[in-house]
Every structure is written in C-alpha cells, then in structure tokens.
Design a protein around this motif. Structure first.
Motif, mmCIF file in Angstrom:
data_model
loop_
_atom_site.group_PDB
_atom_site.id
_atom_site.type_symbol
_atom_site.label_atom_id
_atom_site.label_comp_id
_atom_site.label_asym_id
_atom_site.label_seq_id
_atom_site.Cartn_x
_atom_site.Cartn_y
_atom_site.Cartn_z
ATOM 1 N N ARG A 1 63.827 -13.266 38.206
ATOM 2 C CA ARG A 1 64.169 -14.471 38.973
ATOM 3 C C ARG A 1 63.551 -15.729 38.377
ATOM 4 N N CYS A 2 62.576 -15.569 37.485
ATOM 5 C CA CYS A 2 61.851 -16.721 36.955
ATOM 6 C C CYS A 2 62.725 -17.523 35.995
ATOM 7 N N PRO A 3 62.609 -18.845 36.026
ATOM 8 C CA PRO A 3 63.384 -19.681 35.097
ATOM 9 C C PRO A 3 63.053 -19.341 33.649
ATOM 10 N N ALA A 4 64.024 -19.495 32.788
ATOM 11 C CA ALA A 4 63.838 -19.157 31.377
ATOM 12 C C ALA A 4 62.757 -20.012 30.728
ATOM 13 N N ASP A 5 62.583 -21.236 31.203
ATOM 14 C CA ASP A 5 61.603 -22.130 30.592
ATOM 15 C C ASP A 5 60.238 -22.067 31.268
ATOM 16 N N PHE A 6 60.034 -21.094 32.164
ATOM 17 C CA PHE A 6 58.738 -20.994 32.844
ATOM 18 C C PHE A 6 57.667 -20.563 31.844
ATOM 19 N N ASP A 7 56.597 -21.343 31.739
ATOM 20 C CA ASP A 7 55.519 -21.069 30.783
ATOM 21 C C ASP A 7 54.231 -20.797 31.544
ATOM 22 N N PRO A 8 53.818 -19.522 31.636
ATOM 23 C CA PRO A 8 52.602 -19.206 32.395
ATOM 24 C C PRO A 8 51.340 -19.814 31.801
ATOM 25 N N LEU A 9 51.347 -20.079 30.498
ATOM 26 C CA LEU A 9 50.170 -20.670 29.867
ATOM 27 C C LEU A 9 49.974 -22.123 30.278
ATOM 28 N N LYS A 10 51.008 -22.706 30.902
ATOM 29 C CA LYS A 10 50.898 -24.068 31.408
ATOM 30 C C LYS A 10 50.932 -24.124 32.928
ATOM 31 N N SER A 11 51.611 -23.148 33.535
ATOM 32 C CA SER A 11 51.882 -23.235 34.966
ATOM 33 C C SER A 11 50.970 -22.393 35.841
ATOM 34 N N CYS A 12 50.380 -21.330 35.311
ATOM 35 C CA CYS A 12 49.591 -20.421 36.147
ATOM 36 C C CYS A 12 48.140 -20.887 36.247
ATOM 37 N N PRO A 13 47.481 -20.622 37.369
ATOM 38 C CA PRO A 13 46.088 -21.063 37.539
ATOM 39 C C PRO A 13 45.149 -20.574 36.446
ATOM 40 N N SER A 14 45.402 -19.365 35.906
ATOM 41 C CA SER A 14 44.495 -18.831 34.892
ATOM 42 C C SER A 14 44.519 -19.655 33.618
ATOM 43 N N SER A 15 45.528 -20.524 33.469
ATOM 44 C CA SER A 15 45.558 -21.403 32.299
ATOM 45 C C SER A 15 44.415 -22.411 32.355
ATOM 46 N N MET A 16 43.738 -22.507 33.498
ATOM 47 C CA MET A 16 42.616 -23.422 33.629
ATOM 48 C C MET A 16 41.338 -22.870 33.021
ATOM 49 N N ILE A 17 41.346 -21.581 32.627
ATOM 50 C CA ILE A 17 40.172 -20.985 32.011
ATOM 51 C C ILE A 17 40.235 -21.194 30.512
ATOM 52 N N LEU A 18 39.150 -21.674 29.922
ATOM 53 C CA LEU A 18 39.109 -21.882 28.485
ATOM 54 C C LEU A 18 39.151 -20.545 27.751
ATOM 55 N N PRO A 19 39.654 -20.512 26.527
ATOM 56 C CA PRO A 19 39.704 -19.253 25.763
ATOM 57 C C PRO A 19 38.347 -18.581 25.682
ATOM 58 N N GLY A 20 38.359 -17.258 25.798
ATOM 59 C CA GLY A 20 37.111 -16.506 25.741
ATOM 60 C C GLY A 20 36.310 -16.547 27.019
ATOM 61 N N GLY A 21 36.922 -17.086 28.095
ATOM 62 C CA GLY A 21 36.213 -17.141 29.375
ATOM 63 C C GLY A 21 35.101 -18.156 29.408
ATOM 64 N N ALA A 22 35.212 -19.204 28.556
ATOM 65 C CA ALA A 22 34.127 -20.179 28.438
ATOM 66 C C ALA A 22 34.222 -21.280 29.480
ATOM 67 N N GLY A 23 34.436 -20.902 30.716
ATOM 68 C CA GLY A 23 34.452 -21.867 31.800
ATOM 69 C C GLY A 23 35.829 -22.445 32.065
ATOM 70 N N LEU A 24 35.873 -23.486 32.910
ATOM 71 C CA LEU A 24 37.129 -24.101 33.310
ATOM 72 C C LEU A 24 37.486 -25.242 32.371
ATOM 73 N N ASN A 25 38.765 -25.329 32.062
ATOM 74 C CA ASN A 25 39.254 -26.375 31.196
ATOM 75 C C ASN A 25 39.207 -27.712 31.939
ATOM 76 N N PRO A 26 38.380 -28.666 31.507
ATOM 77 C CA PRO A 26 38.250 -29.919 32.260
ATOM 78 C C PRO A 26 39.530 -30.728 32.302
ATOM 79 N N THR A 27 40.409 -30.565 31.313
ATOM 80 C CA THR A 27 41.655 -31.318 31.319
ATOM 81 C C THR A 27 42.633 -30.769 32.331
ATOM 82 N N ARG A 28 42.440 -29.537 32.782
ATOM 83 C CA ARG A 28 43.323 -28.949 33.770
ATOM 84 C C ARG A 28 42.687 -28.922 35.149
ATOM 85 N N ASN A 29 41.463 -29.420 35.252
ATOM 86 C CA ASN A 29 40.732 -29.278 36.506
ATOM 87 C C ASN A 29 39.915 -30.534 36.778
#
Length: 466
Positions: free
Chosen positions: A36-64
C-alpha cells in the motif's frame, strides 16, 4: 540428596533469571514493504529512526531541532527523581517492579503546535519517570496513516488530527487509534468585543446578506506588504510573499500577496479586484488547511479576501489588534493559547457532512464545498503490532487522556498563552500536581523475577537446611 539440592538450585536460577518479557523486536531503518505504500516513500527520510545518526551515535540534530522534545537531560531532566517521589512511585504504582528491555524505546512524535508538544511531553515524562520506559521524542509531523503503515519503527502520536493521506486499512487493521480526550478544529474567529457589537458576527450568513456586516473589517488590500513577506530582509518583492508558498494548482495569489475570490473582482474582469467591494481577513499561511477556508469564502459567495502574514506575525498582529479593540476576522485553530488569550469566538458555517467533505479540494478553485471545518475528536495513534510488544505500554496508550479543560489550563500557563512556563516546566508541574489523576493510567506489571522474590528466598532457606 544431592539430586534434590541441584533441582532446588536450578529452580532458584529459573525464578530469578532476567528474561526478556517484552519480546521486543528491534526497529529497522527500512520501510515495512507494505504494497500500500507509495512508490516514492523513503524510510531513510520519513521514518523516526532516520533521526538516529549512523552507528547509533545519538540523535541527528538536523532532524531533531524542536527544543520541546524530551531527548536528553538538558531538554527534559527527570521530573520525579527526588527521593520522596521515588519512594511514592515504588509504594503506590510499583515502579521498577517490571524489568524493561533496554532496547524498548518507543518514539513519541512531537509536533510544532503547543497542545501537541504538551501532551507528548507529559507522555514521555510519565513513560520514563513513572514506568521506567525509555521513550524518545521525535520532532516529526505525521499526517494521515502513511508513516504508520510504511515504517517499521515503534512510533506513537498522542494528538493526531484527521487530515492528510490515509491508506486503506479496512482489512489489514495495521493502525490502531483511540481518543486523546479533547477536540480540535480550524476556524475563522472574531474577537469578543466584535461579537458584542455585532451579535450575528459569529454566523457566516450575516456577511453574505446583511449590508452592515460587509464593512466591519478593514477593506481588502489594507495590509502593508511588509507584513506579508517570508523574510523581512527580502523586502516587498515577488518570490518573498507568504501567499506564494501555497500548493494550489489552479489558483494564483493576486499580486503575489492575496487570495481574491471571483466575487471580489470587477464584473467580467478576472484578476481585476474591486478594491472597495470586499473586506479583509487575516490568514497565517496558505499551506495551513490548504485551500479549505479559501474555498469556504469562494463557495459561500462572501465578499472577503485573505492576507497571508506568516505564523509569528499573524499572532502578533491579532494580539495587537485585540489590544486596541480593532474589529478583525482571522484564521486559526484550537486548542491554542492565542484563542484562549484573546477569548476569540468561532464564526459558524454549515456543519460538515460526508457529502460536503467529498466536494472539498485542496485548491479553492476546484472545491465546491460550502460547509465548515469538522470538529475533530483528536486521536492517539500507532501501529497495532506495537502494542503487542509491551502490555504496560498498551495499558498506558489505552488509558492516557486529557480533557479540554485540562489542556486549555496548561496552554494558559505557557509563555505564549500569557504565563511564564516552558513546555517542560508546565508538563512536569502538572504531573506533580495531578498524581491522583494519572496514577491509574500507568501500569508496572511485576516481572517473573520480582514476583518470585519471596519464593526464591524461601527456597534458599530450605536449601540451607537440607
């Protein structure tokens, strides 16, 4: 016997072992793969977990960047952390009786409007301080149901408005909702002194049929262009007006600044407004309830144009106008401290119906709807499978609620409502002052080990004497 001793010892170990009773599945940084998800849905931009910096190094300040989110000790220090409160929580609601999986960290959405920020902050404090659940705030707007269905992340929204894109969930039952306890609506408003001077000013028909009501407010195009710019530094130039940020497909801003319905044009001359025929109302942003209220003006044949001021300037100008008792009509929404502070009255239109809603479009030229904005029972919302991960969290989700009176009182204590408190301060104060209100909304189910403490102690004594 030695065999009996070994059996008893094994039983003690089994009773006191730290099992993972939440069976928590780690959140993925990928979409659900739901067709059901739109073809252009990008979880790396749209999902809350995208707010975590790579490697679990805290929250991304630009997304939070929302400072109201309870993510760290600076924004959200422990509210119920002193010895007196800790003992009270242990004695009365069994704090720490339940063993929590350290990876069980639900995302609580925190949106920019104040009632949402307050409700979400109270939620995060109670989950953390009263239930020992490590909730995290996500400064992310969730519209409709797309993000719930298309993200695997454990996210919950504690004040969901019924707007946006809704995917068909009639057979899948992916999303679950429950009322938060208060209602919300967008509307046109007038100040209380206007309603007293003009008793019919809270009904739209007066502006349509009564001549005296067609000149109450400033004439169209009265607002200076400097009050309608996106950036004051950019000046009164094309491309820098708030009206131009609209998402309309068949409608343009007159002179880049105003919405002008057909009835406010010179007869037979599209795009040539009659500068003396209509009166002006103030709007904050054309993307707020995009096209909805412009369509109401057009389709009800009201001689009104809209000036777009930007959110901050809009609220400042409304307060200033009310301070000098100027008659104005303006767009806004409730619950919100602006409406409570100026004691504004709703202008009533015909009630919303399914038939009318089906005629509504996000472009005022394409909409044929005449009815008013629906009064919405605001919802708590999450994926249904999330609630199966932890029974105590499910209990809280099902139980937590605030009344309209409670949320209005909280809004009034905030700095933007005439008080002097921040979101965190007023949320923490409410929690401390209302223990009897929320204590039955939280639950700490004792884990197997906690339940078996007495039994294991007794068995230990038995083992000693064998």
């Amino acid at each position: 016997s030695d065999v009996y001793k070994r059996q008893i010892a094994c039983l003690i170990i089994a009773l006191t072992s730290n099992h993972n009773h939440n069976h928590f599945a780690h959140a993925q940084h990928t979409g659900s793969g739901d067709p059901r998800c739109p073809a252009d849905f990008d979880p790396l931009k749209s999902c809350p977990s995208s707010m975590i910096l790579p490697g679990g190094a805290g929250l991304n300040p630009t997304r939070n960047s929302d400072p109201t989110t309870c993510n760290d000790q600076e924004n959200c220090p422990r509210c119920l952390g002193d010895d007196v409160w800790q003992q009270k929580l242990k004695d009365e609601i069994g704090l720490y009786a339940a063993m929590r999986d350290p990876d069980f960290k639900p995302w609580v959405m925190v949106n920019s409007w104040l009632s949402h920020a307050i409700t979400s902050t109270i939620t995060m404090i109670l989950l953390r301080d009263a239930m020992n659940i490590s909730a995290r705030g996500a400064a992310k707007y969730i519209d409709g149901t797309v993000d719930y269905i298309c993200c695997k992340d454990f996210s919950v929204n504690m004040e969901q408005w019924e707007s946006g894109t809704f995917l068909d969930d009639a057979t899948e039952f992916t999303v679950t909702s429950a009322p938060i306890g208060y209602q919300g609506q967008g509307a046109f408003f007038v100040p209380p002194y206007t309603a007293e001077k003009f008793p019919l000013s809270t009904t739209y028909q007066a502006y349509k049929y009564l001549d005296d009501y067609k000149t109450i407010f400033p004439p169209s195009f009265s607002t200076d262009c400097t009050n309608m710019t996106v950036s004051s530094a950019g000046g009164c130039t094309a491309g820098n007006y708030v009206c131009e940020t609209n998402a309309w497909t068949n409608t343009s801003c007159y002179d880049d600044k105003w919405y002008v319905p057909p009835q406010c044009n010179v007869p037979g001359e599209v795009g040539s407004p009659n500068t003396t025929k209509c009166q002006e109302i103030w709007h904050a942003d054309p993307t707020y309830d995009g096209g909805f209220f412009e369509g109401m003006i057009r389709n009800n044949n009201l001689n009104m144009t809209a000036s777009y001021l930007g959110v901050t300037r809009h609220n400042e100008m409304v307060r200033e106008a009310v301070g000098r008792e100027q008659d104005i009509m303006f767009y806004w929404y409730e619950p919100d401290p602006l409406i409570a502070q100026v004691k504004a009255r709703v202008v009533n239109f015909d009630p919303d119906t399914l038939e009318c809603a089906s005629q509504r479009r996000s472009d005022p030229t394409l909409s044929t709807a005449k009815c008013g904005y629906p009064v919405m029972t605001l919802q708590k919302r999450t994926r249904k499978e999330n609630l199966a991960l932890n029974n105590d969290f499910k209990f809280f989700f099902d139980s937590f609620a605030l009344t309209r009176g409670q949320i209005d009182a909280l809004l009034a204590t905030h700095t933007s409502g005439g008080g002097n408190a921040t979101v965190y301060d007023l949320s923490c104060s409410w929690i401390k002052d209302n223990f009897d209100t929320w204590k039955d909304m939280v639950q700490n189910t004792p884990s197997i080990a906690a339940q078996s403490t007495d039994a294991s102690s007794a068995l230990s004594l038995s083992l000693i004497h064998i």
